[in-house]
Design an enzyme around this catalytic site. Structure first.
Site, PDB file in Angstrom:
ATOM      1  CG  HIS A  71      -2.167   1.203   1.051  1.00  0.00           C
ATOM      2  ND1 HIS A  71      -3.225   0.850   1.729  1.00  0.00           N
ATOM      3  CD2 HIS A  71      -2.351   1.714   0.124  1.00  0.00           C
ATOM      4  CE1 HIS A  71      -3.936   1.802   2.019  1.00  0.00           C
ATOM      5  NE2 HIS A  71      -3.531   2.894   0.285  1.00  0.00           N
ATOM      6  NE  ARG A  75       0.843  11.417  -3.125  1.00  0.00           N
ATOM      7  CZ  ARG A  75      -0.443  11.166  -2.724  1.00  0.00           C
ATOM      8  NH1 ARG A  75      -1.284  10.137  -2.904  1.00  0.00           N
ATOM      9  NH2 ARG A  75      -0.669  11.282  -1.598  1.00  0.00           N
ATOM     10  CG  ASP A 313      -2.514   5.164   2.885  1.00  0.00           C
ATOM     11  OD1 ASP A 313      -2.035   4.934   1.904  1.00  0.00           O
ATOM     12  OD2 ASP A 313      -3.855   5.075   3.816  1.00  0.00           O
TER      13      ASP A 313
HETATM   14  O1  DOR Z   1      -4.853   9.599   4.204  1.00  0.00           O
HETATM   15  C1  DOR Z   1      -4.567   9.369   2.520  1.00  0.00           C
HETATM   16  N1  DOR Z   1      -4.248  10.238   1.810  1.00  0.00           N
HETATM   17  N2  DOR Z   1      -6.211   8.406   2.379  1.00  0.00           N
HETATM   18  C2  DOR Z   1      -6.709   7.892   1.272  1.00  0.00           C
HETATM   19  O2  DOR Z   1      -6.739   7.031   1.272  1.00  0.00           O
HETATM   20  C3  DOR Z   1      -5.892   8.583   0.423  1.00  0.00           C
HETATM   21  C4  DOR Z   1      -4.438   8.846   0.742  1.00  0.00           C
HETATM   22  C5  DOR Z   1      -3.358   9.586  -0.501  1.00  0.00           C
HETATM   23  O3  DOR Z   1      -3.344   9.218  -1.491  1.00  0.00           O
HETATM   24  O4  DOR Z   1      -3.374  10.608  -0.628  1.00  0.00           O
HETATM   25 ZN    ZN Z   2      -3.798   4.764   0.532  1.00  0.00          ZN
HETATM   26 ZN    ZN Z   3      -7.326   4.142   1.593  1.00  0.00          ZN
END
Ligand code: DOR
Ligand code: ZN
Ligand code: ZN
Length: 434
Positions: A71, A75, A313
């Site tokens: 995850h 960008r 993430d």
């Molecule tokens: O906080 C987040 N940032 N949650 C997401 O689902 C997308 C991510 C982002 O791409 O910045």
């Molecule tokens: Zn994410």
């Molecule tokens: Zn997410």
């Protein structure tokens, strides 16, 4: 593992030998030599491996299969002022992440074959880490999704609630995605209608608490809906960034009988609403950092085997973007290079075992995403290796960071040191965090 015969004759030269390392897997530890040849692990065993072009002594150090971060948001294309394949993958490998799976909310979004192929070319040309690419679901792209899955996309990502970027799947489209597509489904599980209602209630407040604007009830409703869909369609759903005790409560009785897997993120394990207030928008992410009670429940879930994977993430935004007022500041935190150091601090402080950490960060991700050559250190597998010291703790500082955005919500915290050596497909790609 075990005392197999070397695949080569005794005089042969391997590319790389790591001597006397303590190899960690979910099943325990073993001291062995590892020989690498042609990008693969060629020998693992308790007898000396022989000779190599480069030999590294790892006495007293640990070695684990490379971290697989399923995850990340790199960008690229579209927001290359926040991260690129080059900078993101460099940060990744410096933190022991040897494989990344990239999310589709780039610009253009990865929602058709052309976008998938374009991203793949960018990654092939620039990534130091192995990579995979998620396909993004929209209200009506099921044919494109299947084409992308057939072309090797690692899974289909569904945003059930809107977050960063335009991707959002309305409730009425969920059924047809589940019925008509193939492959693993990954979900950002927050219910859009609840998010909208609660947003509206806070609209007059210039600086509300983010976890109150995006309440646990939204996550809970989305997970409830996912359970129904999995029951009806028997599709594998990987729930991204689970963050609350309530979601866990809902999933626990069904998880053993349904093909549902669950990801936790370091920011939900190490930050809480109470302890990150001073960070302001730097801790703003979706789903939000939750109250301390939820954070503690996440650790319980980790140690009770109720979480399958840890993904970062990694969602970088610049400090300038984050300096905007609450409603305008984007959500997301960088983290690809700090997840292993953070987990190593948890090992040091007795919150989790090294074995469980390897399971969550490498073995399970490999198994769930069908990366059959990864996730363990065995003869014939890809030589993705991370050599690290256990028990050495430092305070995270700016100069440790390689992400383009140059900040972390974890600055100043206790973390394990970055790995001493990181090997991707048999090549050394990082030494001591560089
Ligand atoms: O906080 C987040 N940032 N949650 C997401 O689902 C997308 C991510 C982002 O791409 O910045
Ligand atoms: Zn994410
Ligand atoms: Zn997410």
């Amino acid at each position: 593992m075990g005392g197999h015969k070397p695949l080569k004759t005794i005089n042969a030269m391997y590319d790389l030998i790591i001597q006397d390392a303590t190899i960690v897997s979910s099943q325990g530890r073993q001291v062995a030599d590892i020989a690498v040849e042609g990008g693969k692990v060629a020998y693992v065993g308790s007898r000396p491996a022989g000779r190599a072009h480069e030999t590294i002594s790892a006495i007293g150090k640990f070695i684990m299969p490379g971290v697989i971060d399923t995850h990340v948001h790199f960008r690229d294309p579209g927001h290359n002022h926040k991260e690129t394949w080059e900078t993101g993958s460099r940060a990744a490998v410096s933190g022991g992440v040897t494989t990344v799976l990239d999310m589709p909310n780039t610009r253009p979004t990865t929602t058709d074959l052309e976008a998938l192929q374009d991203k793949r070319e960018r990654a092939s040309a620039n990534s130091r880490a192995n990579f995979g690419i998620w396909a993004g679901a929209t209200a009506n792209n099921t044919d494109d999704l299947n084409k992308m899955v057939d072309a090797g996309a690692v899974g289909i990502k569904i945003f059930m609630g809107s977050s960063t970027g335009p991707l959002l799947v309305p409730p009425e489209a969920m059924e047809s995605i589940f019925a008509k597509t193939r492959g693993l489904i990954g979900c950002h599980a927050e219910d859009e209608s609840i998010l909208r209602d609660v947003h509206a209630q806070h609209a007059d407040n210039p600086s509300p608490k983010h976890h109150e604007v995006r309440p646990a009830a939204a996550a809970l409703a989305a997970v409830e809906r996912l359970i129904e869909l999995v029951e009806a369609h028997n599709r594998h759903v990987h729930i991204c960034h689970l963050s609350t005790a309530d979601e866990m409560h809902l999933l626990t009785p069904v998880k053993n009988r349904l093909p549902i897997s669950v990801e936790a993120c370091p920011h939900h394990l190490f930050l809480s609403a109470e302890t990150s207030e001073a960070l302001g928008n730097l801790s703003k992410c979706n789903p939000p950092v939750r109250p301390e009670l939820d954070r503690k429940a996440m650790w319980t879930a980790i140690n009770r085997g109720r979480i399958d994977t840890i993904g970062s993430d990694h969602a970088p935004h610049t400090l300038e973007e984050k300096a905007a007022e609450y409603w305008k500041a984007p959500s997301g935190l960088p983290g690809v290079e700090t997840s292993l150091p953070l987990l190593l601090s948890a090992v040091k402080f007795g919150k989790v075992s090294l074995e469980r950490m390897v399971d969550l960060m490498s073995e399970r991700p490999a198994a769930l995403f069908g990366l059959t050559n990864k996730g363990s250190i065995q003869e014939g597998k890809d030589a993705d290796l991370v050599l690290f010291r256990e028990g050495e703790i430092t305070k995270l500082k700016d100069s440790d960071l390689l992400t383009m955005v140059g900040w972390s919500p974890f600055l100043g915290r206790d973390v394990g040191v970055k790995p001493e050596l990181v090997v991707v497909n048999g090549r050394i790609v990082s030494r001591s965090g560089t």
